[in-house]
Design a protein around this motif. Sequence first.
Motif, PDB file in Angstrom:
ATOM      1  N   GLU A  78      10.815  -7.739 -31.457  1.00 47.47           N
ATOM      2  CA  GLU A  78      10.347  -8.826 -32.315  1.00 47.47           C
ATOM      3  C   GLU A  78       9.585  -9.829 -31.457  1.00 47.47           C
ATOM      4  O   GLU A  78       9.986 -10.114 -30.322  1.00 47.47           O
ATOM      5  N   LEU A  79       8.486 -10.346 -31.980  1.00 43.67           N
ATOM      6  CA  LEU A  79       7.715 -11.394 -31.324  1.00 43.67           C
ATOM      7  C   LEU A  79       8.041 -12.703 -32.023  1.00 43.67           C
ATOM      8  O   LEU A  79       7.751 -12.864 -33.207  1.00 43.67           O
ATOM      9  N   VAL A  80       8.667 -13.615 -31.293  1.00 43.33           N
ATOM     10  CA  VAL A  80       9.267 -14.800 -31.894  1.00 43.33           C
ATOM     11  C   VAL A  80       8.570 -16.054 -31.382  1.00 43.33           C
ATOM     12  O   VAL A  80       8.451 -16.263 -30.174  1.00 43.33           O
ATOM     13  N   GLU A  81       8.142 -16.897 -32.312  1.00 43.49           N
ATOM     14  CA  GLU A  81       7.582 -18.199 -31.935  1.00 43.49           C
ATOM     15  C   GLU A  81       8.716 -19.192 -31.732  1.00 43.49           C
ATOM     16  O   GLU A  81       9.835 -19.003 -32.188  1.00 43.49           O
ATOM     17  N   GLY A  82       8.416 -20.266 -31.031  1.00 42.15           N
ATOM     18  CA  GLY A  82       9.419 -21.306 -30.852  1.00 42.15           C
ATOM     19  C   GLY A  82      10.169 -21.165 -29.545  1.00 42.15           C
ATOM     20  O   GLY A  82       9.782 -20.399 -28.658  1.00 42.15           O
ATOM     21  N   LYS A  87      14.734 -17.161 -30.309  1.00 44.28           N
ATOM     22  CA  LYS A  87      14.665 -15.928 -29.528  1.00 44.28           C
ATOM     23  C   LYS A  87      16.073 -15.372 -29.291  1.00 44.28           C
ATOM     24  O   LYS A  87      16.295 -14.156 -29.346  1.00 44.28           O
ATOM     25  N   ALA A  88      17.034 -16.253 -29.034  1.00 46.40           N
ATOM     26  CA  ALA A  88      18.422 -15.806 -28.875  1.00 46.40           C
ATOM     27  C   ALA A  88      18.957 -15.214 -30.176  1.00 46.40           C
ATOM     28  O   ALA A  88      19.684 -14.210 -30.166  1.00 46.40           O
ATOM     29  N   GLU A  89      18.612 -15.822 -31.305  1.00 48.68           N
ATOM     30  CA  GLU A  89      19.052 -15.296 -32.604  1.00 48.68           C
ATOM     31  C   GLU A  89      18.469 -13.905 -32.847  1.00 48.68           C
ATOM     32  O   GLU A  89      19.161 -13.006 -33.356  1.00 48.68           O
ATOM     33  N   SER A  90      17.200 -13.708 -32.518  1.00 44.10           N
ATOM     34  CA  SER A  90      16.571 -12.404 -32.683  1.00 44.10           C
ATOM     35  C   SER A  90      17.257 -11.357 -31.810  1.00 44.10           C
ATOM     36  O   SER A  90      17.529 -10.231 -32.257  1.00 44.10           O
ATOM     37  N   PHE A  91      17.529 -11.718 -30.567  1.00 45.76           N
ATOM     38  CA  PHE A  91      18.223 -10.807 -29.654  1.00 45.76           C
ATOM     39  C   PHE A  91      19.585 -10.427 -30.232  1.00 45.76           C
ATOM     40  O   PHE A  91      19.968  -9.248 -30.221  1.00 45.76           O
ATOM     41  N   ARG A  92      20.311 -11.399 -30.749  1.00 43.45           N
ATOM     42  CA  ARG A  92      21.656 -11.128 -31.256  1.00 43.45           C
ATOM     43  C   ARG A  92      21.632 -10.194 -32.458  1.00 43.45           C
ATOM     44  O   ARG A  92      22.492  -9.323 -32.591  1.00 43.45           O
ATOM     45  N   GLY A 146      10.558 -12.534 -26.972  1.00 39.42           N
ATOM     46  CA  GLY A 146      11.651 -12.045 -27.799  1.00 39.42           C
ATOM     47  C   GLY A 146      12.273 -10.803 -27.198  1.00 39.42           C
ATOM     48  O   GLY A 146      11.884 -10.363 -26.107  1.00 39.42           O
ATOM     49  N   PRO A 147      13.219 -10.184 -27.894  1.00 37.06           N
ATOM     50  CA  PRO A 147      13.919  -9.024 -27.331  1.00 37.06           C
ATOM     51  C   PRO A 147      13.046  -7.782 -27.287  1.00 37.06           C
ATOM     52  O   PRO A 147      12.110  -7.629 -28.074  1.00 37.06           O
TER      53      PRO A 147
END
Length: 349
Positions: A78-82, A87-92, A146-147
């Motif tokens: 995932e490519l995450v802005e912010g 980014k931690a939420e996406s990884f989780r 992101g992850p």
Amino acid sequence: MTVVLEGERLVETARGLREADTGGWRESALRALVSSFGWRWRQAAGDAGEAWLRPTGRYESPFAHDGEEFVGLHVPVELVEGGAAPKAESFRRAAEALTEAFGRASVMGAYGGLGPFYESTPRWGSPFLRWRGKPDTLELRAGERGPELLLQPTDPVENWFWRQGHGEDFALGGFFGSLPVPANGGLGFPGYWRTDDWDVYTTALSDFLGSLPAATSALGIELDLGIHAKVPGTYGPVVFHISSGERLEIAHSTQEPAGAGSGTDPASLGWIPEATTPAELSHWIDWTHHSGAFGPDDIDGRELARLLVDTLRGLGVASPKEDLSLSDHAQTVDGYRVDFYGLTLRENP
């Protein structure tokens, strides 16, 4: 935010990578593998969320002992802005899906500021989950945006890690944990580095604390670390308690009234009296002061590190190398045996 892989597609891709024949990481076999997934052949990271291969170059070749021409196939999830929190939420989310499919990762942790192979890690944090195998290992790790999934030959990255145990300042950071499972047979961990220099220790502590809540939030773990110090005139109490899950809190306790003996008032250094803001950790010990709580996007690691070091030196603690250690059982986290290289500290013997 751009989703590249999620749900069943994420799991199917990860399973395909784990089962892939990488042919000793030679180009011919990898071209066939990349083609089977429908990806383009790329040897550098891009911004479009495409898979790419890492060639064995100048910094990788000392650790690639079996003629590997490449040492990693990176697949963005995932490519995450912010900042760090999203980014931690996406990884989780990705971690939960992969754990449900494959079971718990045999190795987990955070690289700190330096990752394989002498590469700077993402600014927001460097968590990783590793499903270790032979000859190849699948890893979910932090990318700059992101992850990402990473398929890699097992030996080169472990050779790199092992050879950092030479005791030099900042040789390793972050923390590494392993489960006592068959997949970890033959896995070795290098020794720690320690320092007598308070400035060096402050820098290491700053790096460790700065991304800690992002790493623990991403990994879905909670660290509870008591730091003992040889404070003159005491029996070496727990001076600090560091708790980090989705948020980071640091509490400070003394065996004497605030400021007694050292002539230093904790409040003057920046500690918040418990009576003003109740500490979440007061169930564990009668804390005198604490630092407040910090999420992944509102933490200043340098400021917190200086707060701890100024407090220790004000109490008369002479050396971070000789006079600091972790509380008993600090290195057991959710079944993992964890080494905190970025803290440069181990449990009391």
